[in-house]
Write a protein that holds these residues in place. Sequence first.
Motif, PDB file in Angstrom:
ATOM      1  N   ALA A  96       0.814  -1.217   0.000  1.00 35.92           N
ATOM      2  CA  ALA A  96       0.000   0.000   0.000  1.00 35.92           C
ATOM      3  C   ALA A  96       0.846   1.266   0.000  1.00 35.92           C
ATOM      4  O   ALA A  96       0.323   2.356  -0.143  1.00 35.92           O
ATOM      5  CB  ALA A  96      -0.929   0.012   1.220  1.00 35.92           C
ATOM      6  N   PHE A  97       2.178   1.116   0.160  1.00 35.82           N
ATOM      7  CA  PHE A  97       3.040   2.285   0.189  1.00 35.82           C
ATOM      8  C   PHE A  97       3.308   2.777  -1.225  1.00 35.82           C
ATOM      9  O   PHE A  97       3.687   1.993  -2.094  1.00 35.82           O
ATOM     10  CB  PHE A  97       4.381   1.961   0.849  1.00 35.82           C
ATOM     11  N   PRO A  98       3.187   4.070  -1.469  1.00 31.85           N
ATOM     12  CA  PRO A  98       3.628   4.610  -2.762  1.00 31.85           C
ATOM     13  C   PRO A  98       5.127   4.386  -2.926  1.00 31.85           C
ATOM     14  O   PRO A  98       5.878   4.346  -1.960  1.00 31.85           O
ATOM     15  CB  PRO A  98       3.283   6.100  -2.670  1.00 31.85           C
ATOM     16  N   SER A  99       5.563   4.246  -4.132  1.00 30.52           N
ATOM     17  CA  SER A  99       6.962   3.940  -4.405  1.00 30.52           C
ATOM     18  C   SER A  99       7.829   5.184  -4.235  1.00 30.52           C
ATOM     19  O   SER A  99       7.350   6.311  -4.206  1.00 30.52           O
ATOM     20  CB  SER A  99       7.113   3.401  -5.828  1.00 30.52           C
ATOM     21  N   ALA A 100       9.146   4.934  -4.146  1.00 30.40           N
ATOM     22  CA  ALA A 100      10.096   6.033  -4.081  1.00 30.40           C
ATOM     23  C   ALA A 100      10.056   6.850  -5.360  1.00 30.40           C
ATOM     24  O   ALA A 100      10.287   8.063  -5.353  1.00 30.40           O
ATOM     25  CB  ALA A 100      11.504   5.485  -3.829  1.00 30.40           C
ATOM     26  N   ARG A 101       9.776   6.192  -6.496  1.00 30.06           N
ATOM     27  CA  ARG A 101       9.698   6.903  -7.769  1.00 30.06           C
ATOM     28  C   ARG A 101       8.592   7.949  -7.723  1.00 30.06           C
ATOM     29  O   ARG A 101       8.727   9.045  -8.282  1.00 30.06           O
ATOM     30  CB  ARG A 101       9.438   5.882  -8.892  1.00 30.06           C
ATOM     31  N   THR A 102       7.480   7.635  -7.055  1.00 25.39           N
ATOM     32  CA  THR A 102       6.382   8.596  -6.957  1.00 25.39           C
ATOM     33  C   THR A 102       6.829   9.856  -6.220  1.00 25.39           C
ATOM     34  O   THR A 102       6.547  10.978  -6.634  1.00 25.39           O
ATOM     35  CB  THR A 102       5.186   7.962  -6.227  1.00 25.39           C
ATOM     36  N   LEU A 103       7.558   9.659  -5.106  1.00 25.97           N
ATOM     37  CA  LEU A 103       8.071  10.816  -4.377  1.00 25.97           C
ATOM     38  C   LEU A 103       9.078  11.580  -5.227  1.00 25.97           C
ATOM     39  O   LEU A 103       9.066  12.805  -5.255  1.00 25.97           O
ATOM     40  CB  LEU A 103       8.727  10.360  -3.065  1.00 25.97           C
ATOM     41  N   HIS A 104       9.949  10.878  -5.920  1.00 27.96           N
ATOM     42  CA  HIS A 104      10.957  11.533  -6.757  1.00 27.96           C
ATOM     43  C   HIS A 104      10.293  12.396  -7.814  1.00 27.96           C
ATOM     44  O   HIS A 104      10.686  13.549  -8.052  1.00 27.96           O
ATOM     45  CB  HIS A 104      11.860  10.477  -7.395  1.00 27.96           C
ATOM     46  N   ASP A 105       9.273  11.842  -8.484  1.00 31.95           N
ATOM     47  CA  ASP A 105       8.579  12.613  -9.532  1.00 31.95           C
ATOM     48  C   ASP A 105       7.883  13.830  -8.942  1.00 31.95           C
ATOM     49  O   ASP A 105       7.856  14.908  -9.548  1.00 31.95           O
ATOM     50  CB  ASP A 105       7.558  11.722 -10.235  1.00 31.95           C
ATOM     51  N   SER A 106       7.326  13.671  -7.723  1.00 36.63           N
ATOM     52  CA  SER A 106       6.635  14.787  -7.081  1.00 36.63           C
ATOM     53  C   SER A 106       7.617  15.917  -6.742  1.00 36.63           C
ATOM     54  O   SER A 106       7.341  17.095  -6.985  1.00 36.63           O
ATOM     55  CB  SER A 106       5.940  14.300  -5.806  1.00 36.63           C
ATOM     56  N   VAL A 107       8.790  15.536  -6.198  1.00 32.24           N
ATOM     57  CA  VAL A 107       9.785  16.554  -5.846  1.00 32.24           C
ATOM     58  C   VAL A 107      10.323  17.238  -7.090  1.00 32.24           C
ATOM     59  O   VAL A 107      10.448  18.465  -7.154  1.00 32.24           O
ATOM     60  CB  VAL A 107      10.928  15.923  -5.033  1.00 32.24           C
ATOM     61  N   MET A 108      10.653  16.451  -8.118  1.00 33.87           N
ATOM     62  CA  MET A 108      11.235  17.026  -9.326  1.00 33.87           C
ATOM     63  C   MET A 108      10.240  17.920 -10.054  1.00 33.87           C
ATOM     64  O   MET A 108      10.635  18.881 -10.729  1.00 33.87           O
ATOM     65  CB  MET A 108      11.741  15.914 -10.240  1.00 33.87           C
ATOM     66  N   ALA A 109       8.940  17.610  -9.940  1.00 33.90           N
ATOM     67  CA  ALA A 109       7.935  18.464 -10.577  1.00 33.90           C
ATOM     68  C   ALA A 109       7.963  19.865  -9.955  1.00 33.90           C
ATOM     69  O   ALA A 109       7.867  20.875 -10.662  1.00 33.90           O
ATOM     70  CB  ALA A 109       6.547  17.835 -10.428  1.00 33.90           C
ATOM     71  N   VAL A 110       8.126  19.921  -8.625  1.00 36.68           N
ATOM     72  CA  VAL A 110       8.200  21.223  -7.976  1.00 36.68           C
ATOM     73  C   VAL A 110       9.518  21.915  -8.318  1.00 36.68           C
ATOM     74  O   VAL A 110       9.566  23.134  -8.532  1.00 36.68           O
ATOM     75  CB  VAL A 110       8.055  21.068  -6.451  1.00 36.68           C
ATOM     76  N   VAL A 111      10.604  21.144  -8.385  1.00 40.06           N
ATOM     77  CA  VAL A 111      11.899  21.724  -8.742  1.00 40.06           C
ATOM     78  C   VAL A 111      11.854  22.336 -10.131  1.00 40.06           C
ATOM     79  O   VAL A 111      12.326  23.454 -10.375  1.00 40.06           O
ATOM     80  CB  VAL A 111      13.010  20.654  -8.655  1.00 40.06           C
ATOM     81  N   ASN A 112      11.267  21.597 -11.070  1.00 42.62           N
ATOM     82  CA  ASN A 112      11.259  22.056 -12.464  1.00 42.62           C
ATOM     83  C   ASN A 112      10.323  23.234 -12.691  1.00 42.62           C
ATOM     84  O   ASN A 112      10.582  24.099 -13.531  1.00 42.62           O
ATOM     85  CB  ASN A 112      10.866  20.899 -13.396  1.00 42.62           C
ATOM     86  N   CYS A 113       9.243  23.296 -11.934  1.00 45.43           N
ATOM     87  CA  CYS A 113       8.318  24.417 -12.138  1.00 45.43           C
ATOM     88  C   CYS A 113       8.831  25.706 -11.508  1.00 45.43           C
ATOM     89  O   CYS A 113       8.361  26.792 -11.841  1.00 45.43           O
ATOM     90  CB  CYS A 113       6.928  24.078 -11.588  1.00 45.43           C
ATOM     91  N   ARG A 114       9.774  25.587 -10.560  1.00 46.49           N
ATOM     92  CA  ARG A 114      10.364  26.748  -9.893  1.00 46.49           C
ATOM     93  C   ARG A 114       9.319  27.658  -9.251  1.00 46.49           C
ATOM     94  O   ARG A 114       9.475  28.871  -9.190  1.00 46.49           O
ATOM     95  CB  ARG A 114      11.217  27.560 -10.867  1.00 46.49           C
ATOM     96  N   CYS A 115       8.252  27.032  -8.799  1.00 48.00           N
ATOM     97  CA  CYS A 115       7.185  27.822  -8.187  1.00 48.00           C
ATOM     98  C   CYS A 115       7.460  28.122  -6.716  1.00 48.00           C
ATOM     99  O   CYS A 115       6.831  28.992  -6.130  1.00 48.00           O
ATOM    100  CB  CYS A 115       5.832  27.097  -8.325  1.00 48.00           C
ATOM    101  N   ARG A 116       8.388  27.410  -6.120  1.00 51.59           N
ATOM    102  CA  ARG A 116       8.786  27.690  -4.746  1.00 51.59           C
ATOM    103  C   ARG A 116      10.145  27.047  -4.503  1.00 51.59           C
ATOM    104  O   ARG A 116      10.607  26.221  -5.289  1.00 51.59           O
ATOM    105  CB  ARG A 116       7.766  27.167  -3.734  1.00 51.59           C
TER     106      ARG A 116
END
Length: 563
Positions: A89-109
């Motif tokens: 039931a745990f989300p994968s590490a890849r899911t967290l990685h994609d979530s973090v990189m999405a914020v990094v790439n958008c440079r919204c914060r």
Amino acid sequence: MKVPAQLREHRNAALMVAILAFMLLAVGVLTHQAWRTARTHERAVNTALQGYATFAAALYRERLEALTFTSLSPMRVFASNRVGDRARAFPSARTLHDSVMAVVNCRCRTVLQPNYVFRVDLASGEFESAGDSVPYEVQRWIVASLPASLKDYQRTQTYGSVVGPANGAERVVYFSARRNARGDVTAVYGMEPARASMDSSVFEEGLDEAMLQGVVLDDSIPNDSLVTVRAFFKSGTLRFASRNGFTSPHVGKEKLSEQGGGFALTATLNPAIVGRLVVGGMPKSQLPLLLGLMVLTLALVAAAIVLTWRTWTLARMRADFTSSVSHDLRTPVTQILLFAETISLGRLRTVAECRREARVIAEEGRRLLDLIENVLHFARSERYELPINRRLTNLSVLVRDVVDTFEPMAAAVGVSLRATIEEDVGARIDAPALQRCLRNVLDNALKYAHAGKEASVGLVLMGSRASVWVDDRGPGIPSADRQRIWQAFVRLDRDMNQATGGSGIGLAVVRDIIVRHGGVVRVEDAPGGGARFVMELPEACRLGPRAVEDAAPRDDTYRVGEG
């Protein structure tokens, strides 16, 4: 005719010597005063500059805490939702990685760009990562370090850190705990931030935003021109240093919280801005001139020795008189003066040493205050009126606090202090008065508990009464004297020639306070040898979660003759 001339010459010589001695004395006094003034000015400037450095370090630490919290927001939010118990039931590490990189790439914060992110299933110990390849030694280090870090992980925390050497390098890894529906930690998600990202997003940005310009009242000066900030790992290895490397004795020190990485932080003032921080800047040394004046004064001061002989005699007589003052008062005052002088002269190199010296001053001051309070209490009780302000109090906490304050004194005389305290015991008491009772009995126990032995303190609830007892391993109290010792100014015959002196009113004050509470005191044989002093208090109970906070104070003023 020669006799009068010689007399006049002698008189003139005596007058000149007297004038010269007076002038030299005046020069000596003025020189000393000038030296003291220069030293005071220098100390004041150094204290002010050190205060600025400490203030700058505190502002920098606060900004780093805020930036670390903000830059880890994707990881914290991701791990905050609760899921089922099973690993699938745990989300994968890849899911967290994609979530973090999405914020990094958008440079919204502002967020930290990771080298990699990971997930650890605490049930199976499985380690899963996404991003850069994670060496096996680093994986083992993370998995092995997490249990110890999770012990201090509070439910209110949203992230923590693991810091230490792994695979030949000092590392800092941030993590957030994933909890199941019951609130148990079942998995950990984390990341190791890229060094460049952490430098720019946390350390450098923290320095830029720390509002240090307000210290010098000039917003045009950039922060990195005011101070040099450095961050060190717990091992002492340098983690980050700002651009300008200033060297100055004025260094402020702070420490980042453990969840933020536990970095040791320093802020070193730029010596060039001293003139902006302190009017007139650092005072110039007058040491050569003062030394010349002091040498002249010391060379001629011998002429005044004879004239000051009586003064020294009187001073010696005064010192002899002072040395005859009661030992119980002289000892704590001497200790306080000794350690206070050590602190005032700046001989301490670390904050820990300063705190240790200050703690000794506080302990000796408390001893002195106890002596004074005993005398005041005895005097007031002799006037047949003494207020007892009773309120519901946690006796367990009160007894433990008093024991904690006596542990250093017990260690100093080679006595082991042991406590057996029942939890959540409360009673309606005057807390300061009962503390005075316990301190008097404990002080008495330390006098008679021989070095290498122990003294014991206990608290137990017996129905509606609370019993506080203190044991020593001393010679004990003979049965015939167990009533006499509670009287004022009574000492046993065996103690008359011993060094265990006292004011003679400590136990009398104990009995007076306990009786005014409606309790009883007694002395009996201790199970391990020596004497046991027992204080029983009425209106005792087992405390609930908020019993003390909700209890209202009650003034029970006791007057002799009212029962």
